[in-house]
Design a protein around this motif. Structure first.
Motif, short mmCIF file in Angstrom:
data_model
loop_
_atom_site.label_atom_id
_atom_site.label_comp_id
_atom_site.label_asym_id
_atom_site.label_seq_id
_atom_site.Cartn_x
_atom_site.Cartn_y
_atom_site.Cartn_z
N UNK A 166 -0.51 23.98 -6.61
CA UNK A 166 -2.09 23.48 -6.87
C UNK A 166 -2.53 23.70 -8.13
N UNK A 167 -1.87 23.28 -9.04
CA UNK A 167 -2.04 23.28 -10.72
C UNK A 167 -2.75 22.07 -11.15
N UNK A 168 -2.20 21.09 -10.44
CA UNK A 168 -2.61 19.60 -10.74
C UNK A 168 -2.70 18.74 -9.65
N UNK A 169 -3.02 17.62 -9.72
CA UNK A 169 -3.29 16.58 -8.72
C UNK A 169 -2.21 15.15 -9.05
N UNK A 170 -1.88 14.83 -8.08
CA UNK A 170 -0.98 13.78 -8.26
C UNK A 170 -1.72 12.23 -7.95
N UNK A 171 -2.94 12.42 -7.99
CA UNK A 171 -3.65 11.29 -7.62
C UNK A 171 -4.01 10.53 -8.79
N UNK A 172 -4.64 9.39 -8.66
CA UNK A 172 -5.19 8.34 -9.74
C UNK A 172 -4.07 7.93 -10.67
N UNK A 173 -4.04 7.93 -11.82
CA UNK A 173 -3.09 7.53 -12.86
C UNK A 173 -2.20 8.54 -13.24
N UNK A 174 -1.78 9.52 -12.41
CA UNK A 174 -0.65 10.54 -12.70
C UNK A 174 0.62 9.84 -12.99
N UNK A 175 0.78 8.98 -12.08
CA UNK A 175 2.50 8.39 -12.05
C UNK A 175 2.74 7.47 -13.36
#
Length: 188
Positions: A166-175
């Motif tokens: 729960x430190x970061x999100x993998x949403x949006x343009x994370x990839x």
């Protein structure tokens, strides 16, 4: 949910919580409320249960990678798709991806690593092949394919581990950010 599916679900939770080696058959069957013959009927053994769990989950990941992340002449797109597949899989199968990361840290002689080795090898070999296939367009990658695969997977797994904590999100343009960071490093 069937008894078989419930055993798989509970085993995954227990393996993640206590470690594969620390979970006995009794703990698994107690969590489901069945007797030992039921586990033996479906899986043959604790390792058989683990193998079924790995085959099913890694099978889903591998199928998605084959469909979406094979090299088609554009390295950046292929790596972005690889990250997307892993991020999506980690979000859908959080418990399993956590176990996957634990397996990677297990002793190579451990039962859990040996059981997962065929799947782990496939993942690294397929990513290595992407870098081999990209050499005609990117000559500077020649003879660095396995090193690049290891480094790229390390980045993907680091981001997923942070997500699982729960430190970061993998949403949006994370990839895209992961891929861009990696690509900058290999072409710098």
């Amino acid at each position: 949910m069937s008894t078989k599916d419930e055993m798989l679900k509970q085993a995954l939770i227990l393996f993640n919580t206590y470690g594969y080696e620390n979970v006995g058959i009794q703990k698994i069957i107690d969590s489901v409320g069945v007797k030992k013959p039921t586990l033996y009927h479906y899986f043959g053994s604790k390792n058989g249960l683990l193998k079924h769990l790995l085959d099913e989950n890694f099978g889903n990941l591998i199928k998605s990678l084959k469909e979406h992340a094979s090299y088609q002449g554009h390295l950046l797109n292929t790596l972005e798709e690889t990250v997307k597949v892993h991020f999506s899989f980690a979000k859908t199968y959080k418990e399993f991806y956590s176990l996957h990361l634990n397996m990677l840290s297990a002793s190579v002689k451990s039962e859990i690593f040996q059981t997962a080795k065929v799947h782990i090898d496939w993942l690294y070999d397929s990513l290595t092949q992407i870098f081999i296939d990209a050499v005609p367009e990117h000559g500077n990658l020649r003879n660095k394919d396995r090193q690049l695969a290891i480094t790229f997977y390390g980045m993907i797994h680091s981001y997923i581990q942070m997500y699982l904590h729960d430190e970061i999100s993998l949403d949006g343009d994370a990839y895209f950010l992961v891929t861009k960071q990696f690509m900058y490093g290999i072409f710098a």
